[in-house]
Design a protein around this motif. Structure first.
Motif, PDB file in Angstrom:
ATOM      1  N   ASN A   1       0.738  -1.137  -0.094  1.00 19.78           N
ATOM      2  CA  ASN A   1      -0.098  -0.049  -0.044  1.00 19.78           C
ATOM      3  C   ASN A   1       1.000   1.275  -0.019  1.00 19.78           C
ATOM      4  OD1 ASN A   1       0.923   0.207   2.662  1.00 19.78           O
ATOM      5  ND2 ASN A   1      -0.757  -1.115   3.528  1.00 19.78           N
ATOM      6  N   LYS A   2       0.321   2.427   0.014  1.00 21.60           N
ATOM      7  CA  LYS A   2       1.146   3.542  -0.098  1.00 21.60           C
ATOM      8  C   LYS A   2       1.934   3.681   1.273  1.00 21.60           C
ATOM      9  CE  LYS A   2       2.076   7.911  -1.113  1.00 21.60           C
ATOM     10  NZ  LYS A   2       2.412   8.603   0.012  1.00 21.60           N
ATOM     11  N   GLU A   3       1.475   3.375   2.326  1.00 22.08           N
ATOM     12  CA  GLU A   3       2.139   3.569   3.485  1.00 22.08           C
ATOM     13  C   GLU A   3       3.479   2.765   3.531  1.00 22.08           C
ATOM     14  OE1 GLU A   3      -1.046   3.178   3.320  1.00 22.08           O
ATOM     15  OE2 GLU A   3      -1.459   5.037   4.187  1.00 22.08           O
ATOM     16  N   GLU A   4       3.281   1.319   2.942  1.00 23.94           N
ATOM     17  CA  GLU A   4       4.601   0.598   2.609  1.00 23.94           C
ATOM     18  C   GLU A   4       5.557   1.538   1.423  1.00 23.94           C
ATOM     19  OE1 GLU A   4       5.386  -3.932   2.496  1.00 23.94           O
ATOM     20  OE2 GLU A   4       4.758  -3.313   0.658  1.00 23.94           O
ATOM     21  N   LEU A   5       5.053   1.898   0.715  1.00 23.55           N
ATOM     22  CA  LEU A   5       5.979   2.621  -0.261  1.00 23.55           C
ATOM     23  C   LEU A   5       6.478   3.891   0.351  1.00 23.55           C
ATOM     24  CD1 LEU A   5       6.809   2.912  -3.226  1.00 23.55           C
ATOM     25  CD2 LEU A   5       4.696   4.468  -3.646  1.00 23.55           C
ATOM     26  N   ASP A   6       5.880   4.512   1.264  1.00 19.54           N
ATOM     27  CA  ASP A   6       6.723   5.621   1.940  1.00 19.54           C
ATOM     28  C   ASP A   6       7.832   5.091   2.870  1.00 19.54           C
ATOM     29  OD1 ASP A   6       5.116   7.518   0.918  1.00 19.54           O
ATOM     30  OD2 ASP A   6       3.768   7.533   2.897  1.00 19.54           O
ATOM     31  N   GLU A   7       7.527   3.965   3.524  1.00 18.06           N
ATOM     32  CA  GLU A   7       8.673   3.398   4.313  1.00 18.06           C
ATOM     33  C   GLU A   7       9.683   2.793   3.518  1.00 18.06           C
ATOM     34  OE1 GLU A   7       7.679   0.637   7.211  1.00 18.06           O
ATOM     35  OE2 GLU A   7       5.694   1.494   7.833  1.00 18.06           O
ATOM     36  N   LEU A   8       9.652   2.271   2.220  1.00 20.98           N
ATOM     37  CA  LEU A   8      10.384   1.869   1.260  1.00 20.98           C
ATOM     38  C   LEU A   8      11.189   2.755   0.658  1.00 20.98           C
ATOM     39  CD1 LEU A   8       8.468  -1.195  -0.558  1.00 20.98           C
ATOM     40  CD2 LEU A   8      10.311  -1.261   1.087  1.00 20.98           C
ATOM     41  N   MET A   9      10.606   4.108   0.476  1.00 20.73           N
ATOM     42  CA  MET A   9      11.409   5.204  -0.313  1.00 20.73           C
ATOM     43  C   MET A   9      12.358   5.619   1.067  1.00 20.73           C
ATOM     44  SD  MET A   9       8.766   7.713  -2.294  1.00 20.73           S
ATOM     45  CE  MET A   9       7.680   8.056  -0.969  1.00 20.73           C
ATOM     46  N   LEU A  10      11.874   6.002   2.108  1.00 20.24           N
ATOM     47  CA  LEU A  10      12.778   6.295   3.451  1.00 20.24           C
ATOM     48  C   LEU A  10      13.770   5.206   3.627  1.00 20.24           C
ATOM     49  CD1 LEU A  10      13.526   8.049   5.674  1.00 20.24           C
ATOM     50  CD2 LEU A  10      11.990   6.574   7.040  1.00 20.24           C
ATOM     51  N   ASP A  11      13.696   4.040   3.503  1.00 19.11           N
ATOM     52  CA  ASP A  11      14.699   2.938   3.660  1.00 19.11           C
ATOM     53  C   ASP A  11      15.601   3.032   2.518  1.00 19.11           C
ATOM     54  OD1 ASP A  11      15.131   0.847   5.615  1.00 19.11           O
ATOM     55  OD2 ASP A  11      15.247  -0.359   3.536  1.00 19.11           O
ATOM     56  N   SER A  12      15.102   3.438   1.083  1.00 19.45           N
ATOM     57  CA  SER A  12      16.080   3.443   0.303  1.00 19.45           C
ATOM     58  C   SER A  12      17.070   4.673   0.312  1.00 19.45           C
ATOM     59  CB  SER A  12      15.398   3.747  -0.974  1.00 19.45           C
ATOM     60  OG  SER A  12      16.161   3.795  -2.094  1.00 19.45           O
ATOM     61  N   VAL A  13      16.522   5.939   0.811  1.00 23.26           N
ATOM     62  CA  VAL A  13      17.306   7.071   1.398  1.00 23.26           C
ATOM     63  C   VAL A  13      18.241   6.761   2.105  1.00 23.26           C
ATOM     64  CG1 VAL A  13      16.956   9.392   2.454  1.00 23.26           C
ATOM     65  CG2 VAL A  13      15.316   8.717   0.596  1.00 23.26           C
ATOM     66  N   LEU A  14      18.097   5.968   2.917  1.00 27.76           N
ATOM     67  CA  LEU A  14      19.118   5.672   4.145  1.00 27.76           C
ATOM     68  C   LEU A  14      20.183   4.741   3.510  1.00 27.76           C
ATOM     69  CD1 LEU A  14      16.696   5.361   7.215  1.00 27.76           C
ATOM     70  CD2 LEU A  14      18.244   7.408   6.740  1.00 27.76           C
ATOM     71  N   SER A  15      19.666   4.059   2.478  1.00 24.32           N
ATOM     72  CA  SER A  15      20.729   2.838   2.062  1.00 24.32           C
ATOM     73  C   SER A  15      22.127   3.261   1.930  1.00 24.32           C
ATOM     74  CB  SER A  15      20.235   2.243   1.057  1.00 24.32           C
ATOM     75  OG  SER A  15      20.180   3.170  -0.006  1.00 24.32           O
ATOM     76  N   ASP A  16      22.418   4.197   1.414  1.00 22.69           N
ATOM     77  CA  ASP A  16      23.762   4.624   1.165  1.00 22.69           C
ATOM     78  C   ASP A  16      24.732   5.393   2.169  1.00 22.69           C
ATOM     79  OD1 ASP A  16      23.593   3.178  -1.431  1.00 22.69           O
ATOM     80  OD2 ASP A  16      22.981   5.189  -2.529  1.00 22.69           O
ATOM     81  N   LEU A  17      24.145   5.656   3.183  1.00 21.78           N
ATOM     82  CA  LEU A  17      24.831   6.471   4.436  1.00 21.78           C
ATOM     83  C   LEU A  17      25.860   5.311   5.047  1.00 21.78           C
ATOM     84  CD1 LEU A  17      21.680   8.273   5.800  1.00 21.78           C
ATOM     85  CD2 LEU A  17      23.283   8.769   4.026  1.00 21.78           C
ATOM     86  N   PRO A  18      27.115   6.068   5.388  1.00 20.11           N
ATOM     87  CA  PRO A  18      27.805   5.452   5.977  1.00 20.11           C
ATOM     88  C   PRO A  18      27.378   4.636   7.578  1.00 20.11           C
ATOM     89  CG  PRO A  18      28.646   7.534   5.810  1.00 20.11           C
ATOM     90  CD  PRO A  18      27.265   7.259   5.240  1.00 20.11           C
TER      91      PRO A  18
END
Length: 235
Positions: free
Chosen positions: A64-81
């Motif tokens: 759903n849209k809520e999961e999409l929001d969480e996945l976007m945030l998770d992706s944004v954090l993915s490359d941080l050291p």
């Protein structure tokens, strides 16, 4: 019998095959829309439109849209050291980790709002960030309970700071309205008796875009000074 076209005519080109639909592609497309149009534009229908498919096809990959929001945030954090805890500089590592998170959350319009709205962060990269924070605090001498409470407080502050900063950066506040309100507030404050508010009437210079980073670091230093004192009591 079909007559072939003359050789100088361009033959119709075959349309390039669309990439197979996947959760990764859906999230990437959603982030592209987010960067270009803002968080309110990111809907399942809009993402499906960008992928030239129907909204129903997305639900095989995103609940759903809520999961999409969480996945976007998770992706944004993915490359941080994520640092390996060093007991000699754990406090500095905490500041660095939170600084990276805040910069990531303010880089996309609305992601900070998403981070603030997630009550229990359990996606893979959010879990890794949480575990890293706990490990850094444990390396500083806190027990697990203390580290848990400290990580929760630090995370809440970082998300709140990013939410406010992002609202200014991406125009969630109407600049004209805010300028007018600022003038009204300044006039109101100046009308107050200085003897009654000797400090309040002088703090305006400390609240502006130029001091935002300084205020963030000051708050973290206060948090960490208290945590260092607590860790010393443990030893």
């Amino acid at each position: 019998m079909t007559v072939p076209p003359p050789p100088w005519r361009n033959r119709p080109r075959r349309r390039a095959a669309k990439p197979a639909l996947s959760q990764e592609l859906i999230v990437k497309t959603a982030l592209d829309i987010l960067a270009a149009e803002g968080i309110s534009a990111v809907t399942m229908r809009r993402v499906a439109q960008a992928l030239e498919t129907g909204p129903a096809s997305l639900y095989a990959h995103v609940a759903n849209k809520e999961e999409l929001d969480e996945l976007m945030l998770d992706s944004v954090l993915s490359d941080l050291p994520l640092p390996e805890p060093d007991p000699a500089r754990w406090a500095e590592q905490v500041k660095e980790l939170l600084g990276h998170q805040v910069r990531a959350m303010t880089a996309y319009p609305g992601i900070a709002r998403v981070a603030w709205s997630i009550a229990i962060p359990v996606s893979p990269n959010m879990l890794r960030h949480g575990e890293t924070m706990l490990a850094l605090l444990r390396a500083g001498g806190l027990d697990l309970k203390q580290a848990t409470y400290a990580a929760d407080s630090l995370s809440l502050y970082a998300k709140a700071y990013a939410y406010e900063a992002s609202s200014w950066t991406w125009g969630d506040f109407d600049q004209k309205d805010m300028a007018e309100r600022s003038e009204q507030m300044e006039a109101y404050l100046q009308s107050l008796p200085p003897a009654m508010f000797p400090n309040t009437l002088r703090i305006g210079e400390f609240f502006n875009a130029d001091t935002a980073g300084e205020r963030f670091e000051f708050a973290l230093d206060m948090f960490l000074a208290g945590l260092k004192a607590l860790a010393n009591k443990n030893s």
